[in-house]
Design a protein around this motif. Sequence first.
Motif, PDB file in Angstrom:
ATOM      1  N   LEU A 147     -19.924 -22.542 -27.014  1.00 24.24           N
ATOM      2  CA  LEU A 147     -19.402 -21.618 -26.007  1.00 24.24           C
ATOM      3  C   LEU A 147     -19.068 -20.271 -26.626  1.00 24.24           C
ATOM      4  CD1 LEU A 147     -18.236 -20.903 -23.216  1.00 24.24           C
ATOM      5  CD2 LEU A 147     -16.102 -22.027 -23.927  1.00 24.24           C
ATOM      6  N   TRP A 197     -23.485 -12.760 -25.172  1.00 19.83           N
ATOM      7  CA  TRP A 197     -23.372 -11.969 -23.951  1.00 19.83           C
ATOM      8  C   TRP A 197     -22.676 -10.634 -24.240  1.00 19.83           C
ATOM      9  CZ3 TRP A 197     -25.670 -11.269 -19.697  1.00 19.83           C
ATOM     10  CH2 TRP A 197     -25.062 -10.582 -18.635  1.00 19.83           C
ATOM     11  N   ALA A 252     -25.014 -17.583 -19.041  1.00 22.99           N
ATOM     12  CA  ALA A 252     -24.777 -18.930 -19.569  1.00 22.99           C
ATOM     13  C   ALA A 252     -25.899 -19.403 -20.475  1.00 22.99           C
ATOM     14  CB  ALA A 252     -24.602 -19.920 -18.410  1.00 22.99           C
ATOM     15  N   ASP A 253     -27.047 -18.726 -20.470  1.00 19.95           N
ATOM     16  CA  ASP A 253     -28.196 -19.184 -21.258  1.00 19.95           C
ATOM     17  C   ASP A 253     -29.092 -18.007 -21.596  1.00 19.95           C
ATOM     18  OD1 ASP A 253     -30.045 -20.732 -22.557  1.00 19.95           O
ATOM     19  OD2 ASP A 253     -31.002 -21.479 -20.726  1.00 19.95           O
ATOM     20  N   ARG A 307     -20.137 -23.384 -10.813  1.00 18.96           N
ATOM     21  CA  ARG A 307     -19.731 -22.314 -11.721  1.00 18.96           C
ATOM     22  C   ARG A 307     -18.216 -22.301 -11.919  1.00 18.96           C
ATOM     23  NH1 ARG A 307     -23.499 -17.116  -9.937  1.00 18.96           N
ATOM     24  NH2 ARG A 307     -25.461 -17.893 -10.838  1.00 18.96           N
ATOM     25  N   ASP A 341     -29.358 -14.443 -18.134  1.00 24.10           N
ATOM     26  CA  ASP A 341     -28.414 -15.425 -17.615  1.00 24.10           C
ATOM     27  C   ASP A 341     -27.247 -15.515 -18.596  1.00 24.10           C
ATOM     28  OD1 ASP A 341     -26.991 -17.516 -16.627  1.00 24.10           O
ATOM     29  OD2 ASP A 341     -28.614 -18.988 -16.698  1.00 24.10           O
ATOM     30  N   ARG A 362     -22.255 -18.391 -27.242  1.00 19.83           N
ATOM     31  CA  ARG A 362     -22.838 -17.849 -26.008  1.00 19.83           C
ATOM     32  C   ARG A 362     -22.077 -16.613 -25.550  1.00 19.83           C
ATOM     33  NH1 ARG A 362     -22.011 -21.153 -22.022  1.00 19.83           N
ATOM     34  NH2 ARG A 362     -21.221 -23.019 -23.063  1.00 19.83           N
ATOM     35  N   ARG A 363     -20.763 -16.649 -25.660  1.00 18.62           N
ATOM     36  CA  ARG A 363     -19.972 -15.488 -25.265  1.00 18.62           C
ATOM     37  C   ARG A 363     -20.223 -14.302 -26.192  1.00 18.62           C
ATOM     38  NH1 ARG A 363     -13.994 -17.691 -23.314  1.00 18.62           N
ATOM     39  NH2 ARG A 363     -14.752 -18.687 -21.385  1.00 18.62           N
ATOM     40  N   ALA A 392     -17.371 -24.966 -14.269  1.00 19.70           N
ATOM     41  CA  ALA A 392     -17.741 -24.578 -15.631  1.00 19.70           C
ATOM     42  C   ALA A 392     -16.713 -23.627 -16.225  1.00 19.70           C
ATOM     43  CB  ALA A 392     -19.128 -23.932 -15.626  1.00 19.70           C
ATOM     44  N   VAL A 393     -16.190 -22.713 -15.411  1.00 23.53           N
ATOM     45  CA  VAL A 393     -15.176 -21.773 -15.897  1.00 23.53           C
ATOM     46  C   VAL A 393     -13.916 -22.530 -16.313  1.00 23.53           C
ATOM     47  CG1 VAL A 393     -13.615 -19.921 -15.198  1.00 23.53           C
ATOM     48  CG2 VAL A 393     -16.043 -19.791 -14.614  1.00 23.53           C
ATOM     49  N   ASP A 443     -14.651 -24.403 -19.540  1.00 20.83           N
ATOM     50  CA  ASP A 443     -14.695 -23.505 -20.700  1.00 20.83           C
ATOM     51  C   ASP A 443     -13.283 -23.082 -21.102  1.00 20.83           C
ATOM     52  OD1 ASP A 443     -17.419 -23.724 -20.605  1.00 20.83           O
ATOM     53  OD2 ASP A 443     -17.770 -21.745 -19.726  1.00 20.83           O
TER      54      ASP A 443
END
Length: 390
Positions: free
Chosen positions: A338, A345, A366-367, A285, A364, A341-342, A288-289, A292
């Motif tokens: 990305l 969220w 991220a998904d 994670r 989730d 997805r943000r 991934a941060v 991103d």
Amino acid sequence: MAGLTYTDAVVVAGALVLGVTSGVLGAFAVLRRRSLVGDAVAHSTLPGVCVAFLVAGVKDVPGLLLGAAVAGLVAALLMVGVERTGRIPPDAATGVVLSGFFALGIVLLTHLSNSTDADQAGLENYLFGQAAGLLAGDVAVMAALGAVALLVVGVARRALTTTLFDPAYAGAIGLPVRVLETVMTALLVVAVVIGVRIVGAILMVAMLVVPTVTARQLADRFPRVLVLAGLVGAAVGVVGALAATRGRLPTGPVVVLTGFAVAVAALLFAPGRGVLWRAQRLAARRRAVRRDAVLVEPGAPVTGLRDRVTRAGLRRRGLLAADGRTLTPAGQAAAADLADRRALWTAWLAHGASVELPDAREPDPADLPGSLGADAVAQLRALANGGSRA
């Protein structure tokens, strides 16, 4: 059990019975957060053994086990009674009963050791365990007790499970909560009585706790935990007993050490729950941060070694140009994904309560499409754009 002597075969059979029984029955104590009650009950069996010998005058195994069972049950009920007064916390009640009964057992054991009755020799084995002294008849008695206890679990599993996890609800639907709690306590006493001959009163708590701790790392549903705890207990008992017989070592401590090794391995490596698995997931994670962050601002100044490693990885994947500061077409597509997805969220945080879901799903970040489903995502997009869910 080919290749084993009679004594070794009996020891392995006894360890197998102990492992299965303590694994299944100990689960009720561990999941009730009453593990130390098992320790107290195990220590409390010692005065029962001594009193049974004083009454009978002989070391009759069924009689001694009956004395251990009575003392353990009295100690367990006394702990419950002290707790229900509301003036003494559970841990203090457990400590008082454990120390009191164990001290009484030591006094009685010392008195018998100083007596002229030669038949008392060997009673201290109930304190430290002596599997080598088991006979086939002893194992048969242990197996019979274990079979009865496991039968009770099989017949009353639903009621016991309901009382274990939600006693208020169990009482509301008419279940005899007090009776069922007493049954769970009695089952714990049975497990202890079976184990004191092999591992002793001092180490018995490990056989109650280790199988459930291991099984809980591998399963979520209580029926599966029960089955796995029994299997783990059986494996620990047999492997530990075989190792002890091969090395001519004391069976009880070796069995407990085997269980300790298994529990530590489960805590470290269990899929989805193990410490190493969680550490790996946390590291992923964090990577991934950082990835991103570069996709969002590829031209930002390089801040350190980790940033350089991240950019090198993106270049290898074809997302970042050779200069390390410009996105390739694939990188631009990844950055757009990305951003989407943000945005989803953010929409979930703002409008998630208004989304209709067919069941209780865990989003989730991220998904969201994979965790909530396409219909929920469509509702989110509509709500975020100021429309309706339809």
